[in-house]
Structure formats: structure tokens, C-alpha cells
Enzyme design. Structure first.
Site, short mmCIF file in Angstrom:
data_model
loop_
_atom_site.label_atom_id
_atom_site.label_comp_id
_atom_site.label_asym_id
_atom_site.label_seq_id
_atom_site.Cartn_x
_atom_site.Cartn_y
_atom_site.Cartn_z
N GLY A 16 0.84 -1.21 0.00
CA GLY A 16 0.00 0.00 0.00
C GLY A 16 0.87 1.25 0.00
N ARG B 90 0.80 -4.72 -5.97
CA ARG B 90 0.81 -6.00 -5.26
C ARG B 90 1.11 -7.03 -6.35
NH1 ARG B 90 -0.91 -4.48 0.00
NH2 ARG B 90 -2.37 -2.76 -0.09
N ASP C 123 4.76 -5.40 5.94
CA ASP C 123 5.27 -6.75 6.27
C ASP C 123 5.30 -7.69 5.07
OD1 ASP C 123 2.53 -6.88 6.21
OD2 ASP C 123 2.32 -8.00 8.09
N ASP D 60 -0.41 1.81 8.65
CA ASP D 60 -0.97 1.07 9.78
C ASP D 60 -0.12 1.10 11.06
OD1 ASP D 60 -3.15 0.34 8.33
OD2 ASP D 60 -2.35 -1.60 7.72
N ASP E 215 2.15 -0.94 12.03
CA ASP E 215 2.02 -2.27 12.63
C ASP E 215 3.30 -3.11 12.51
OD1 ASP E 215 1.95 -2.56 9.91
OD2 ASP E 215 0.20 -3.87 9.86
N ARG F 54 -7.01 -2.90 9.47
CA ARG F 54 -7.61 -4.24 9.51
C ARG F 54 -7.14 -5.02 10.73
NH1 ARG F 54 -7.07 -4.29 3.81
NH2 ARG F 54 -4.95 -4.99 4.10
#
Ligand code: ATP
Length: 326
Positions: free
Chosen positions: A14, A75, A106, A132, A134, A176
């Protein structure tokens, strides 16, 4: 130690505001150190298609303020296959590339680590670029601050209309698996409640919370998209079914959260991480991620960054939010 001569840079997964300042820093730090740089378009797909171009100091002029990524991102399913990775390797070798900086999340790091284990003669450094926030090994990832600011701006605007009509608004934000944007934006926007994927906020708790402040002229509930009740529409419906008198409205912020000019924080973070990524390569590092820990640059192995999960939602912030929104 391998002598690096040519570095490829790509953005993958993204897009996130701050990727462009990072690309700029990679290109200029490499050129300052007399290294060549090629830009790879569309992430790993560009490696497989040999969709690259030489980059110079002027290739990255005036991009600090641009959202998205000038290299484009994608992607790419083919890079998940051995054949795809081999094509990418052959293309890189044909161009005499001996190092890569990959900017992404990731998934991007998983691909980079697999590639680097197969082909260790091409050094790889990862930069955490995802809204995110994350990833283990960095307090912040590129794009998170800008996305949070965008959400806060939206909350402020929705608050104006919510207040005018005595309404209860459910605002769904990205995340998410990570509630970082929801929590930070919820605090800064004065949300009455915040629903996160990492915590189990029950509907009863939510209703109690809303009913315990009866004199409020408006209420805003921030819902992270991965919240386990299914999203803002589902939660709004459950609440409305329970308390018919509520005038509920739902806003899904969606992709606008990814766009926009990077904040000063993301511009500085992108610059620091891009600069650090090239310096790490020049020092012979590979299979590592550059991150920010307590305002210092830190290297974490890609393996560790991928295998550890960091809970970035401090308990005291949740408790504070509940108190401050009474
Ligand atoms: P975001 O957090 O914004 O989604 P991401 O980097 O996690 O970013 P992904 O789409 O999951 O985004 O991954 C980016 C790309 O990395 C994939 O399109 C694919 O090309 C590559 N990739 C992901 N997993 C693997 C894997 N197991 N092996 C090889 N390549 C992979």
C-alpha cells in the site's frame, strides 16, 4: 564486506505518505557517496518486468510535499513464486545492481527476506512504509502520522454537523489488524468511544458509555475497520436497534486516508530512514529494517521484524481516553 556500486529502490504494498521523502533521501545519499541508483516502478512487479530507470539528484526534485509514491507501487503475485524471484534476480544482475532498498509493509519485507536468502549477493534493507504502524522494530512507520492527521481533520468536520443535529456518528477508519490510527485520531478528535481490533469492547460497554453522558450534544465513535463486530455499519445497526431514539449516522473514511501531502513528521521520518538505509548498506548490512526507536535510528533484522508482534496500544492511553471523554 561487499563493495556496493549500484542500489535499486522500490516502493511496494500500500502507498503511504512519506514514501517520496524517503526515495529522495535514498537517491541523494547514494549519489553523495558516489553510488549509482535505479528506481524500480511498481514494486516487485517492476523487478520482474525490468521496469526501471536511472535516478539522479534532480529525479527527486520537488517531491517532498507529494503524497503517494513517484515510483508507483503494486501487489505482485509473481514475486511470491520461485520463478518470479529468479526473473527479478536475473534482471538485477544484468544491470549490475548489488543492493536494494525496499519501502513497504510486512508483505514487502517477507518477499525481500525470501529473495535475499536465495540471492544473498544482493544486499537488502527495508524501510517501514505503511499507514498502519504495525511493524515491530519501529515506533512509527511512514504514513501513519499523516493518515492520523487526515482522520482528525475529518472528525473535526463531522463534529460540526453532528453537534448541530444532536447526532451519534460512527466513523470507520483504516486498520484491519491495527488500531493505531483509530486510537490516536480518537484521542485527538475527542471521540466518545474507540473500537479497536486488538481489544474486545462489548456492545454493552459502548452503550453504557454513550448513555453515561446524556447531556452531550453529539457523540462520535471511532471504529477501526478490523474491529470484530464487523465494521461501523454493523455496530451502528446494533446500537440503533437497542436505542431507537438515537439518530445514528455512519461515515467510512476509506482511501482518502492514504492520500495527501506528508506531514512534517513523515517528511523527516522518511528522510531519516532513507538516509539510514543507504548508510546501513554502505556499512555492509543486509536483511535488516531501519526503524525509529525513541528518536534514534535502530536496525532490526527482517526476520525479527516479521516474527515479533508489537502491541502499540498502550493501556494507559485507553484508560485515559475513557476518562477524558466522560
Ligand atoms: P501494506 O501493509 O500497506 O499492505 P505490504 O508490504 O504488507 O504493505 P503486501 O501486498 O502484503 O503489502 O505485500 C507487498 C508485496 O510483497 C506483494 O504484492 C508481493 O509481491 C510481496 N510478497 C508478500 N508476501 C510474499 C511472500 N511470501 N513471498 C514473496 N513475496 C511476497
Amino acid at each position: 564486506m561487499q563493495n556496493i556500486r549500484k542500489i535499486a529502490v522500490l516502493t511496494s504494498g500500500g502507498d503511504a505518505p512519506g514514501m517520496n521523502p524517503c526515495i529522495r533521501a535514498v537517491v541523494r545519499t547514494a549519489i553523495y557517496n558516489n553510488k549509482e541508483v535505479i528506481g524500480v516502478r511498481q514494486g516487485y512487479q517492476g523487478l520482474i518486468d525490468n521496469n526501471t530507470y536511472p535516478m539522479h539528484t534532480r529525479s527527486v526534485s520537488n517531491i517532498l510535499a507529494l503524497g503517494g509514491t513517484i515510483l508507483k507501487t503494486a501487489r505482485c503475485l509473481e514475486f511470491r513464486t520461485d520463478e518470479g524471484q529468479e526473473k527479478a534476480y536475473r534482471n538485477l544482475k544484468a544491470q549490475e545492481v548489488d543492493a536494494m532498498v525496499v519501502i513497504g509493509g510486512d508483505g514487502t519485507f517477507t518477499g525481500a527476506l525470501r529473495f535475499s536468502r536465495r540471492y544473498p549477493d544482493i544486499a537488502v534493507i527495508g524501510v517501514p512504509g505503511t499507514i498502519d504502524n504495525d511493524l515491530y522494530g519501529s515506533d512509527y512507520t511512514l504514513g501513519f502520522d499523516t493518515a492520523t492527521n487526515t482522520v482528525i481533520e475529518a472528525i473535526d468536520k463531522i463534529r460540526d454537523t453532528a453537534d448541530s443535529h444532536d447526532r451519534l456518528f460512527f466513523i470507520e477508519v483504516m486498520g484491519r489488524d491495527s488500531g493505531c490510527i483509530a486510537l490516536r485520531a480518537g484521542i485527538a478528535g475527542g471521540a466518545e468511544a474507540i473500537m479497536l481490533p486488538e481489544t474486545e469492547t462489548g456492545i454493552e460497554d459502548l452503550i453504557n458509555k454513550l448513555e453515561s453522558s446524556p447531556n452531550k450534544s453529539s457523540s462520535i465513535v471511532i471504529v477501526a475497520e478490523g474491529e470484530h463486530h464487523g465494521g461501523a455499519y454493523d455496530i451502528a445497526k446494533i446500537v440503533k436497534d437497542r436505542i431507537k431514539s438515537y439518530h445514528t449516522k455512519v461515515t467510512i473514511l476509506g482511501h482518502l486516508q492514504r492520500g495527501g501531502s506528508p506531514s512534517s513528521f513523515d517528511r523527516i521520518l522518511g528522510s531519516r530512514l532513507g538516509y539510514a538505509a543507504v548508510n546501513a548498506l554502505l556499512q555492509g548490512e543486509s536483511q535488516k529494517m531501519v526503524g525509529l526507536r525513541g528518536n534514534a535510528i535502530k536496525l532490526t533484522s527482517l526476520e525479527e521484524a516479521l516474527s515479533q508482534h508489537e502491541f502499540k496500544l498502550e493501556d494507559d492511553l485507553m484508560e485515559m481516553t475513557n476518562i477524558l471523554s466522560i
